[in-house]
Design a protein around this motif. Structure first.
Motif, PDB file in Angstrom:
ATOM      1  N   ASP A 351      -4.851-123.815  28.562  1.00 38.86           N
ATOM      2  CA  ASP A 351      -5.608-125.060  28.647  1.00 38.86           C
ATOM      3  C   ASP A 351      -6.815-124.986  27.736  1.00 38.86           C
ATOM      4  OD1 ASP A 351      -7.065-127.262  29.234  1.00 38.86           O
ATOM      5  OD2 ASP A 351      -6.933-127.038  31.408  1.00 38.86           O
ATOM      6  N   ARG A 352      -6.635-125.470  26.492  1.00 38.59           N
ATOM      7  CA  ARG A 352      -7.710-125.303  25.508  1.00 38.59           C
ATOM      8  C   ARG A 352      -8.964-126.059  25.908  1.00 38.59           C
ATOM      9  NH1 ARG A 352      -4.036-128.447  22.395  1.00 38.59           N
ATOM     10  NH2 ARG A 352      -4.575-130.635  22.591  1.00 38.59           N
ATOM     11  N   GLN A 353      -8.783-127.205  26.595  1.00 40.22           N
ATOM     12  CA  GLN A 353      -9.962-127.999  26.926  1.00 40.22           C
ATOM     13  C   GLN A 353     -10.833-127.312  27.954  1.00 40.22           C
ATOM     14  OE1 GLN A 353      -8.207-131.880  27.797  1.00 40.22           O
ATOM     15  NE2 GLN A 353      -9.997-132.692  26.762  1.00 40.22           N
ATOM     16  N   VAL A 358     -15.735-124.907  23.798  1.00 37.27           N
ATOM     17  CA  VAL A 358     -16.929-125.518  24.359  1.00 37.27           C
ATOM     18  C   VAL A 358     -17.099-126.855  23.652  1.00 37.27           C
ATOM     19  CG1 VAL A 358     -19.390-125.241  24.808  1.00 37.27           C
ATOM     20  CG2 VAL A 358     -17.909-123.236  24.708  1.00 37.27           C
ATOM     21  N   GLN A 359     -16.808-127.946  24.384  1.00 36.31           N
ATOM     22  CA  GLN A 359     -16.711-129.266  23.753  1.00 36.31           C
ATOM     23  C   GLN A 359     -18.024-129.732  23.128  1.00 36.31           C
ATOM     24  OE1 GLN A 359     -14.062-131.212  23.209  1.00 36.31           O
ATOM     25  NE2 GLN A 359     -12.582-129.861  24.187  1.00 36.31           N
ATOM     26  N   THR A 360     -19.147-129.200  23.622  1.00 32.97           N
ATOM     27  CA  THR A 360     -20.426-129.676  23.104  1.00 32.97           C
ATOM     28  C   THR A 360     -20.862-128.922  21.848  1.00 32.97           C
ATOM     29  OG1 THR A 360     -21.468-128.156  24.636  1.00 32.97           O
ATOM     30  CG2 THR A 360     -21.312-130.448  25.335  1.00 32.97           C
ATOM     31  N   MET A 361     -20.086-127.913  21.441  1.00 32.15           N
ATOM     32  CA  MET A 361     -20.498-127.128  20.273  1.00 32.15           C
ATOM     33  C   MET A 361     -19.704-127.509  19.029  1.00 32.15           C
ATOM     34  SD  MET A 361     -20.914-123.275  21.596  1.00 32.15           S
ATOM     35  CE  MET A 361     -22.221-122.778  22.678  1.00 32.15           C
ATOM     36  N   THR A 362     -20.176-127.031  17.884  1.00 31.91           N
ATOM     37  CA  THR A 362     -19.491-127.322  16.621  1.00 31.91           C
ATOM     38  C   THR A 362     -18.229-126.467  16.491  1.00 31.91           C
ATOM     39  OG1 THR A 362     -20.664-125.581  15.474  1.00 31.91           O
ATOM     40  CG2 THR A 362     -21.674-127.777  15.433  1.00 31.91           C
ATOM     41  N   VAL A 363     -17.411-126.824  15.514  1.00 29.43           N
ATOM     42  CA  VAL A 363     -16.216-126.048  15.199  1.00 29.43           C
ATOM     43  C   VAL A 363     -16.611-124.597  14.910  1.00 29.43           C
ATOM     44  CG1 VAL A 363     -14.378-125.766  13.484  1.00 29.43           C
ATOM     45  CG2 VAL A 363     -14.996-128.060  14.276  1.00 29.43           C
ATOM     46  N   ILE A 408     -16.584-130.327  17.652  1.00 34.12           N
ATOM     47  CA  ILE A 408     -15.205-129.979  17.990  1.00 34.12           C
ATOM     48  C   ILE A 408     -14.429-131.234  18.432  1.00 34.12           C
ATOM     49  CG2 ILE A 408     -15.506-129.353  20.459  1.00 34.12           C
ATOM     50  CD1 ILE A 408     -13.565-127.156  18.121  1.00 34.12           C
ATOM     51  N   GLY A 409     -15.140-132.170  19.082  1.00 35.37           N
ATOM     52  CA  GLY A 409     -14.501-133.398  19.554  1.00 35.37           C
ATOM     53  C   GLY A 409     -14.016-134.304  18.430  1.00 35.37           C
ATOM     54  N   SER A 410     -14.474-134.061  17.196  1.00 32.65           N
ATOM     55  CA  SER A 410     -14.035-134.908  16.085  1.00 32.65           C
ATOM     56  C   SER A 410     -12.709-134.440  15.510  1.00 32.65           C
ATOM     57  CB  SER A 410     -15.104-134.931  14.989  1.00 32.65           C
ATOM     58  OG  SER A 410     -15.122-133.700  14.302  1.00 32.65           O
ATOM     59  N   LEU A 411     -12.208-133.288  15.988  1.00 32.24           N
ATOM     60  CA  LEU A 411     -10.932-132.786  15.483  1.00 32.24           C
ATOM     61  C   LEU A 411      -9.765-133.407  16.234  1.00 32.24           C
ATOM     62  CD1 LEU A 411     -12.616-130.737  13.970  1.00 32.24           C
ATOM     63  CD2 LEU A 411     -11.114-128.944  14.814  1.00 32.24           C
ATOM     64  N   SER A 412      -8.648-133.564  15.550  1.00 33.76           N
ATOM     65  CA  SER A 412      -7.442-134.033  16.230  1.00 33.76           C
ATOM     66  C   SER A 412      -7.027-132.959  17.237  1.00 33.76           C
ATOM     67  CB  SER A 412      -6.331-134.283  15.223  1.00 33.76           C
ATOM     68  OG  SER A 412      -5.760-133.074  14.811  1.00 33.76           O
ATOM     69  N   GLY A 413      -6.219-133.367  18.233  1.00 28.24           N
ATOM     70  CA  GLY A 413      -5.839-132.462  19.324  1.00 28.24           C
ATOM     71  C   GLY A 413      -5.248-131.154  18.821  1.00 28.24           C
ATOM     72  N   VAL A 420      -8.810-122.611  18.667  1.00 27.37           N
ATOM     73  CA  VAL A 420      -8.719-121.595  19.725  1.00 27.37           C
ATOM     74  C   VAL A 420      -8.007-120.350  19.211  1.00 27.37           C
ATOM     75  CG1 VAL A 420      -7.985-121.101  22.081  1.00 27.37           C
ATOM     76  CG2 VAL A 420      -8.594-123.419  21.466  1.00 27.37           C
ATOM     77  N   ILE A 421      -6.930-120.564  18.466  1.00 28.48           N
ATOM     78  CA  ILE A 421      -6.177-119.422  17.940  1.00 28.48           C
ATOM     79  C   ILE A 421      -7.024-118.656  16.922  1.00 28.48           C
ATOM     80  CG2 ILE A 421      -4.112-118.743  16.625  1.00 28.48           C
ATOM     81  CD1 ILE A 421      -2.722-121.221  17.890  1.00 28.48           C
ATOM     82  N   GLY A 422      -7.706-119.399  16.042  1.00 28.64           N
ATOM     83  CA  GLY A 422      -8.559-118.769  15.030  1.00 28.64           C
ATOM     84  C   GLY A 422      -9.670-117.960  15.667  1.00 28.64           C
ATOM     85  N   LYS A 423     -10.218-118.494  16.740  1.00 34.39           N
ATOM     86  CA  LYS A 423     -11.315-117.838  17.444  1.00 34.39           C
ATOM     87  C   LYS A 423     -10.868-116.484  17.989  1.00 34.39           C
ATOM     88  CE  LYS A 423     -13.047-118.632  22.055  1.00 34.39           C
ATOM     89  NZ  LYS A 423     -13.478-119.573  23.073  1.00 34.39           N
ATOM     90  N   MET A 424      -9.681-116.419  18.557  1.00 29.32           N
ATOM     91  CA  MET A 424      -9.216-115.151  19.118  1.00 29.32           C
ATOM     92  C   MET A 424      -8.812-114.173  18.013  1.00 29.32           C
ATOM     93  SD  MET A 424     -10.186-115.957  21.891  1.00 29.32           S
ATOM     94  CE  MET A 424     -10.401-114.585  22.960  1.00 29.32           C
ATOM     95  N   LEU A 425      -8.231-114.678  16.927  1.00 28.57           N
ATOM     96  CA  LEU A 425      -7.868-113.783  15.812  1.00 28.57           C
ATOM     97  C   LEU A 425      -9.108-113.167  15.189  1.00 28.57           C
ATOM     98  CD1 LEU A 425      -4.975-115.612  13.934  1.00 28.57           C
ATOM     99  CD2 LEU A 425      -4.847-113.436  15.150  1.00 28.57           C
ATOM    100  N   ALA A 426     -10.227-113.913  15.217  1.00 32.91           N
ATOM    101  CA  ALA A 426     -11.465-113.411  14.623  1.00 32.91           C
ATOM    102  C   ALA A 426     -12.036-112.230  15.408  1.00 32.91           C
ATOM    103  CB  ALA A 426     -12.496-114.530  14.544  1.00 32.91           C
TER     104      ALA A 426
END
Ligand SMILES: Nc1ncnc2c1ncn2[C@@H]1O[C@H](COP(=O)(O)OP(=O)(O)OP(=O)(O)O)[C@@H](O)[C@H]1O
Ligand SMILES: [Mg+2]
Length: 511
Positions: A351-353, A358-363, A408-413, A420-426
C-alpha cells in the motif's frame, strides 16, 4: 488527430464527450487537444502509460478539475462543472485510482459521507446500514457496514470505494484502476456487476494496467499517449498486441529471469515463521524459505494467502509468534524496521499511499527518506549528495516528474509507485522484498522494474517478489513458490506453465 465532426454527439452513440480538451499543470502539458467519447450503455476503456493523462481526463469529466481549454459535452449540450458534486448531480461518478476513504470511519459512513440519508430529526443510520449491506452483498464481500475502513485489507477498501460509487446510481461511471488490489474472484464479481450496469443502460469508462483483464470487459478501446489520443477502435477490431503497440510501440517483451551466473550464499533465511491475526488464526503458518544472493524468488498466491503478512513480518512490521528471520546468518528477528534496513533488508510495501510515501513531502524527500544515513556526513546531511542520489533514482526508475522538488501528489499513480521502488533501491539492500510492486504501473515501466531487479540480482541482490499475476513470475523469477492459506503449497523452477502455477494456488484457470 483531426477534429471530429461537430454533430458527432447527436448520433446517439456518445453520452458524454471531451472536445479538444487540453490541460496544463504549470508548464507540464498533461492533455493536448483530446477528443474522447463515452459510449452510451457500453464500456469504453482508456489505455496508456503512466503519466499519459488518463486520470487527468477523467477528473475533468467528473468535475474535479477544470480543463485549461476545450469543451465537455453532456447529452448534446456543453457543460461546465464547478465541482464533483455538480457532476454527481448530473449522474456522473468516479472510482478514484488512489483510494479516497476516511480510514477512521466505518464502511457505512464512508459510503454516505456528504450524502447522508436524512429524516426529519437527523440521519437515518439504519437505512444507510441496510443499503451498505445490500451493496456488499451485490459485490459478494462479507464486510460488516460498521467495520472501520482502516481494519480492512487494501482490496476490501477498494471494494468500499467501488460500493460508494455504485450507491449513487449514476448513469455514467468512471472506474480509474478499480481492480489493482482485487483478487481474481473479486474481479470476476466486479465484471458481473459491470455487465449488469450495462444492461441497465449505464455508461462506463474503465482504466487498467491489467491489459488482458481489461480486454474481457471492453467494448471500445481508446489509447492515450503523452496527452494525445493516438488510437481508438471497437473491441472486434483489436487484441492485446494492438493495445501494447499503440501504448509503447512495437517489439515489446517483458523479458525473462537473468541467467549466466552462480548464486551466492544464503542471504535470507525464513525459519518456521508464524504470524497470527487478531482472530487467533495463523495467516502465516510455519513457513520456511531460503533465498540465496543473486536469486529471485517469486511468491505467487491469491489475495489473502498470507503473502503480505509474511513479507511484513520479515521486514519487521509485524510480530512473529514463532520462528526466526536470519539475514546472512545473523538473527534479526528482534531488530526494528530501521535496523533491518540499515543491515540491508528492505521492503517495498503493497500500500504505497499508507506505508510507502509521505504525501506532504516532495518526490526528492520521499526518495531519500529511507536512505538518509547515506547523506549524513559527521552530523550534517549533505544536500549535494542527496540531490545526486535523488536525480539518479529518478533516472533509474524512469519517474516522470518535473524534478525532485515536485510534490509527490503531482505524480501520476504509477509514477508514485516507481518512487517507492526507487526509494528502497537507494538503500542498497542485500535482500529486497517487493510486495505487488507492479500494481498500477504500465507495461513499459514493469519491464523497466524487471530489468532493474535482474541487474541488481546479477550483482548479488536476493529478491522476494510477491504477485498475484502469474505472467510476472515467469518473466522475473528463478524459483516460484505458491502460497495458499499461510503455507507453501508448491514450488517450481522457471520452466513451469501458467496453468500449473494457478492450479497449485487453488485458482480455477480462466483463459
Ligand atoms: N496536480 C498536478 N500537478 C502537477 N502535475 C500533475 C498533476 N496531476 C497530474 N499531473 C501530471 O500530468 C501528467 C498526467 O498524469 P495522470 O495522473 O493523468 O496520468 P495517468 O495516465 O493517470 O497515469 P497512471 O497510469 O500512472 O495513473 C503527469 O505528467 C503528471 O505528473
Ligand atoms: Mg492515473
Amino acid at each position: 488527430m483531426s477534429a471530429l465532426p461537430k454533430a458527432a454527439h447527436t448520433d446517439g452513440e456518445a453520452v458524454m464527450s471531451a472536445r479538444n480538451v487540453a490541460k496544463f499543470f504549470g508548464s507540464v502539458r498533461a492533455l493536448n487537444g483530446v477528443n474522447f467519447d463515452i459510449h452510451r450503455g457500453q464500456v469504453t476503456t482508456l489505455f496508456g502509460e503512466n503519466g499519459a493523462g488518463k486520470s487527468t481526463l477523467m477528473k475533468i469529466l467528473a468535475g474535479i478539475q477544470p480543463p485549461t481549454s476545450g469543451e465537455i459535452i453532456l447529452d448534446g449540450e456543453p457543460v461546465r462543472f464547478s465541482s464533483s458534486t455538480e457532476a454527481r448531480n448530473r449522474g456522473i461518478s468516479i472510482i478514484h485510482q488512489e483510494l479516497s476513504l476516511a480510514p477512521n470511519l466505518s464502511v457505512r459512513d464512508n459510503i454516505f459521507m456528504g450524502r447522508e440519508i436524512r429524516t426529519a430529526t437527523g440521519v437515518n443510520f439504519a437505512e444507510e446500514a441496510r443499503l451498505t449491506k445490500a451493496l456488499m452483498e451485490e459485490l459478494e464481500e462479507d464486510i460488516d457496514p460498521m467495520t472501520l475502513v482502516e481494519d480492512l485489507r487494501l482490496g476490501q477498501q477498494q471494494i468500499v470505494e467501488i460500493a460508494r460509487a455504485l450507491s449513487v446510481n449514476s448513469r455514467i461511471l468512471i472506474m480509474d484502476e478499480p481492480t489493482s488490489a482485487l483478487s481474481a474472484t473479486e474481479v470476476e464479481v466486479l465484471f458481473k456487476v459491470i455487465r449488469d450496469l450495462k444492461s441497465r443502460g449505464v455508461s462506463i469508462v474503465y482504466i487498467s494496467h491489467h491489459l488482458e483483464e481489461a480486454l474481457q470487459i471492453t467494448d471500445h478501446a481508446v489509447v492515450l499517449r503523452d496527452g494525445n489520443m493516438t488510437a481508438k477502435a471497437p473491441r472486434s477490431e483489436i487484441d492485446l498486441e494492438w493495445i501494447v503497440r499503440n501504448m509503447v510501440g512495437d517489439n515489446f517483451d517483458l523479458g525473462s529471469p537473468p541467467t549466466g551466473y552462480e548464486f551466492g550464499d544464503v542471504a535470507l533465511s525464513i525459519d518456521d515463521v508464524v504470524v497470527t491475526e487478531a482472530s487467533g488464526a495463523n495467516v502465516v503458518d510455519h513457513m520456511s524459505l531460503q533465498v540465496r544472493a543473486g536469486e529471485i524468488v517469486c511468491i505467487y498466491g491469491l489475495m489473502g494467502a498470507g503473502r503480505t503478512e509474511l513479507l511484513e513480518a520479515v521486514a519487521g512490521r509485524g510480530e512473529l509468534m514463532n520462528g526466526k528471520v536470519l539475514l546472512e546468518g545473523e538473527d534479526v528477528s528482534g531488530a526494528t524496521i530501521a535496523e533491518r534496513i540499515a543491515k540491508g533488508l528492505s521492503l517495498v510495501p503493497e500500500d504505497r499511499q499508507r506505508d510507502g510515501l509521505v504525501q506532504t513531502m516532495t518526490v526528492g524527500k520521499n526518495l531519500s527518506l529511507a536512505s538518509i544515513g547515506a547523506f549524513v556526513k559527521g552530523c550534517f546531511t549533505s544536500p549535494q549528495r542527496e540531490r545526486e542520489l535523488v536525480d539518479e533514482s529518478i533516472r533509474r526508475v524512469t519517474v516522470k516528474t518535473a524534478g525532485g522538488g515536485a510534490a509527490i501528489g503531482s505524480l501520476s499513480g504509477g509514477n508514485q509507485q516507481k518512487v517507492v521502488i526507487g526509494k528502497m533501491l537507494a538503500t542498497n539492500p542485500k535482500v529486497l522484498l517487493l510486495d505487488e510492486p507492479s500494481r498500477g504501473i504500465d507495461i513499459g515501466a514493469k519491464a523497466e522494474v524487471f530489468r532493474l531487479i535482474a541487474e541488481r540480482a546479477r550483482q548479488g541482490l536476493a529478491v522476494i517478489y510477491s504477485t498475484s499475476e502469474v505472467g510476472e513470475c515467469l518473466s522475473v523469477a528463478h524459483r516460484i513458490i505458491v502460497m495458499a492459506r499461510g503455507k507453501i503449497s508448491a514450488e517450481f523452477g522457471p520452466d513451469v506453465s501458467k496453468e500449473q502455477i494457478m492450479a497449485a494456488s487453488g485458482e480455477s484457470v480462466v483463459e
